[in-house]
Design a protein around this motif. Sequence first.
Motif, mmCIF file in Angstrom:
data_model
loop_
_atom_site.group_PDB
_atom_site.id
_atom_site.type_symbol
_atom_site.label_atom_id
_atom_site.label_comp_id
_atom_site.label_asym_id
_atom_site.label_seq_id
_atom_site.Cartn_x
_atom_site.Cartn_y
_atom_site.Cartn_z
ATOM 1 N N ASP A 125 40.673 25.378 7.295
ATOM 2 C CA ASP A 125 42.137 25.092 7.294
ATOM 3 C C ASP A 125 42.420 24.250 8.048
ATOM 4 O O ASP A 125 42.906 22.651 7.631
ATOM 5 C CB ASP A 125 43.196 25.899 6.936
ATOM 6 C CG ASP A 125 44.721 25.344 6.943
ATOM 7 O OD1 ASP A 125 44.930 24.861 5.940
ATOM 8 O OD2 ASP A 125 45.557 24.981 7.705
ATOM 9 N N CYS A 126 42.378 23.631 9.245
ATOM 10 C CA CYS A 126 41.818 23.262 10.738
ATOM 11 C C CYS A 126 40.715 22.657 10.654
ATOM 12 O O CYS A 126 41.105 21.411 11.129
ATOM 13 C CB CYS A 126 41.441 24.052 11.270
ATOM 14 S SG CYS A 126 39.956 24.839 11.937
ATOM 15 N N TRP A 127 39.467 22.004 8.922
ATOM 16 C CA TRP A 127 39.150 20.879 8.994
ATOM 17 C C TRP A 127 39.438 20.364 8.026
ATOM 18 O O TRP A 127 38.839 19.270 8.035
ATOM 19 C CB TRP A 127 37.562 21.751 8.532
ATOM 20 C CG TRP A 127 37.108 22.826 9.209
ATOM 21 C CD1 TRP A 127 37.458 22.909 11.063
ATOM 22 C CD2 TRP A 127 35.692 23.578 9.385
ATOM 23 N NE1 TRP A 127 36.597 23.526 11.435
ATOM 24 C CE2 TRP A 127 36.391 24.201 10.775
ATOM 25 C CE3 TRP A 127 35.848 24.616 8.126
ATOM 26 C CZ2 TRP A 127 34.665 25.083 10.426
ATOM 27 C CZ3 TRP A 127 34.122 24.803 8.203
ATOM 28 C CH2 TRP A 127 34.309 25.895 9.567
ATOM 29 N N GLY A 128 40.434 20.590 7.710
ATOM 30 C CA GLY A 128 41.448 19.296 6.218
ATOM 31 C C GLY A 128 39.985 19.437 4.788
ATOM 32 O O GLY A 128 40.480 18.682 3.969
ATOM 33 N N ILE A 129 39.171 21.155 4.835
ATOM 34 C CA ILE A 129 38.918 21.048 3.525
ATOM 35 C C ILE A 129 38.923 22.564 3.172
ATOM 36 O O ILE A 129 39.152 23.428 3.304
ATOM 37 C CB ILE A 129 37.253 21.212 3.783
ATOM 38 C CG1 ILE A 129 36.812 20.109 4.900
ATOM 39 C CG2 ILE A 129 36.389 21.651 2.795
ATOM 40 C CD1 ILE A 129 35.640 19.749 5.205
ATOM 41 N N ARG A 130 39.369 22.336 1.976
ATOM 42 C CA ARG A 130 39.254 22.912 1.057
ATOM 43 C C ARG A 130 39.143 23.869 -0.428
ATOM 44 O O ARG A 130 38.165 23.105 -1.376
ATOM 45 C CB ARG A 130 41.157 23.074 -0.048
ATOM 46 C CG ARG A 130 41.799 23.594 -1.089
ATOM 47 C CD ARG A 130 42.986 24.065 -1.399
ATOM 48 N NE ARG A 130 43.344 25.551 -1.782
ATOM 49 C CZ ARG A 130 44.610 25.623 -0.996
ATOM 50 N NH1 ARG A 130 44.700 26.090 -0.231
ATOM 51 N NH2 ARG A 130 44.559 27.004 -1.862
ATOM 52 N N CYS A 131 38.285 25.117 -0.031
ATOM 53 C CA CYS A 131 37.294 25.732 -0.998
ATOM 54 C C CYS A 131 38.212 26.055 -2.288
ATOM 55 O O CYS A 131 39.154 26.829 -2.348
ATOM 56 C CB CYS A 131 37.097 26.549 -0.747
ATOM 57 S SG CYS A 131 35.628 27.541 -1.984
ATOM 58 N N ALA A 143 36.917 35.662 -5.181
ATOM 59 C CA ALA A 143 38.454 35.572 -4.378
ATOM 60 C C ALA A 143 38.018 35.636 -3.625
ATOM 61 O O ALA A 143 39.691 34.915 -2.438
ATOM 62 C CB ALA A 143 38.848 36.184 -6.171
ATOM 63 N N ASN A 144 37.368 37.144 -2.164
ATOM 64 C CA ASN A 144 37.508 37.066 -0.904
ATOM 65 C C ASN A 144 37.344 35.761 -0.807
ATOM 66 O O ASN A 144 37.477 35.939 0.917
ATOM 67 C CB ASN A 144 37.313 38.532 -1.069
ATOM 68 C CG ASN A 144 37.923 39.576 -1.642
ATOM 69 O OD1 ASN A 144 39.377 39.604 -1.917
ATOM 70 N ND2 ASN A 144 37.066 40.869 -2.149
ATOM 71 N N ILE A 145 35.612 35.545 -0.873
ATOM 72 C CA ILE A 145 35.355 34.344 -0.618
ATOM 73 C C ILE A 145 36.343 33.030 -0.279
ATOM 74 O O ILE A 145 35.836 32.765 0.953
ATOM 75 C CB ILE A 145 34.035 34.571 -0.988
ATOM 76 C CG1 ILE A 145 32.580 35.921 -0.715
ATOM 77 C CG2 ILE A 145 33.039 33.496 0.026
ATOM 78 C CD1 ILE A 145 31.632 35.564 -1.689
ATOM 79 N N VAL A 146 36.509 32.927 -1.247
ATOM 80 C CA VAL A 146 37.277 32.116 -1.548
ATOM 81 C C VAL A 146 38.394 32.355 -0.259
ATOM 82 O O VAL A 146 39.033 31.291 0.616
ATOM 83 C CB VAL A 146 37.833 31.299 -2.427
ATOM 84 C CG1 VAL A 146 38.657 30.239 -2.654
ATOM 85 C CG2 VAL A 146 36.971 31.631 -4.028
ATOM 86 N N ASP A 147 39.413 33.429 -0.009
ATOM 87 C CA ASP A 147 40.497 33.149 0.974
ATOM 88 C C ASP A 147 39.889 33.362 2.088
ATOM 89 O O ASP A 147 40.738 32.683 3.333
ATOM 90 C CB ASP A 147 41.169 34.788 0.453
ATOM 91 C CG ASP A 147 41.506 34.714 -0.779
ATOM 92 O OD1 ASP A 147 41.816 33.530 -1.500
ATOM 93 O OD2 ASP A 147 42.026 35.592 -1.435
ATOM 94 N N ALA A 148 38.908 33.984 2.745
ATOM 95 C CA ALA A 148 38.421 33.693 3.939
ATOM 96 C C ALA A 148 37.960 32.769 4.126
ATOM 97 O O ALA A 148 37.837 31.995 5.007
ATOM 98 C CB ALA A 148 36.905 34.537 3.961
ATOM 99 N N ILE A 149 37.231 31.172 3.086
ATOM 100 C CA ILE A 149 36.527 30.334 3.787
ATOM 101 C C ILE A 149 37.786 29.510 3.691
ATOM 102 O O ILE A 149 37.975 28.719 4.781
ATOM 103 C CB ILE A 149 35.527 29.680 2.383
ATOM 104 C CG1 ILE A 149 34.258 30.071 2.726
ATOM 105 C CG2 ILE A 149 35.754 28.222 2.916
ATOM 106 C CD1 ILE A 149 33.385 30.106 1.233
#
Length: 312
Positions: A158-164, A147-153
């Motif tokens: 967010d500025c790349w338009g990609i969501r993990c 979960a911590n890795i997902v939040d950091a990514i």
Amino acid sequence: LQRSQQLKRSVWLAPAPHHLNSGLPVNIGVLFVPQQEAWVVERMGKFHRILEPGLNFLIPLLDRIRYVQNLKEIVVNVPEQSAVTLDNVTLQIDGVLYLRVMDPYKASYGVEDPEYAVTQLAQTTMRSELGKLSLDRVFRERESLNANIVDAINQASDCWGIRCLRYEIKDIHVPPRVKESMQMQVEAERRKRATVLESEGTRESAINVAEGQKQAQILASEAEKAEQINKAAGEASAMLVKARAKAEAIQLLAAALAQQHSNAAACLSVAEQYVSAFSKLAKDSNTVLLPANTGDIINMVAQVSVIGGTLS
């Protein structure tokens, strides 16, 4: 250069009709965009619009399809990497990323190689998060670590338009010597738990035996108490019955003595009792104390008569 960049982003490009060696659709004026795809169109080298799935019309020569973004969930393997835990143990760890393009415009113009950027970010974040945990906590807190890795990514992408969407750790490889130490620790812990359980069982057994003895003593004392109470009540009842019987006997005797010729009858009764008692003197013991006038029954009867007359 443009073709090489397009080939590097082949993972992110959805299947589309090819023309010669180009990986992008050719603008022929009428285009059909597949579902779950977004085609980025530039007009004279400048961003124009994003084509939605279905029928679309473009101006040939002026409009050009610059990027094709796949809006499906994408799986990216994170290569194995080395990371050092808080207690200085080196681990080899890899994982899997689940990504999705949320903004085709940012995904096209925000980063050069989305897959490479997200993979590098996942690796650096993983090393950073593992450095905060000890070896034992790494295995216990895999969910919180993911979960911590997902939040950091997501904060960085967010500025790349990609969501993990998810990050899952596949394998954690521990050095052989550390693995042996962990195995010895596990065996020692199991022996400790076995010893503790055995001692607790012995203690529970002793407690149960003591409780049983205590209950047995309590029940025995209560039974003895009840027996003594019942015995005392029986003796008291017997004494009352005897006293009442004796009282009734005295009343009957007094009534009988009040009648005519009662003294003679009383003397006869005393004489009979005297003779009966005299016959039993030597049965229980060899030592016998006799009065001086043992054989003078008449004198004894006379004395009884005198006593009876005096009472009357």
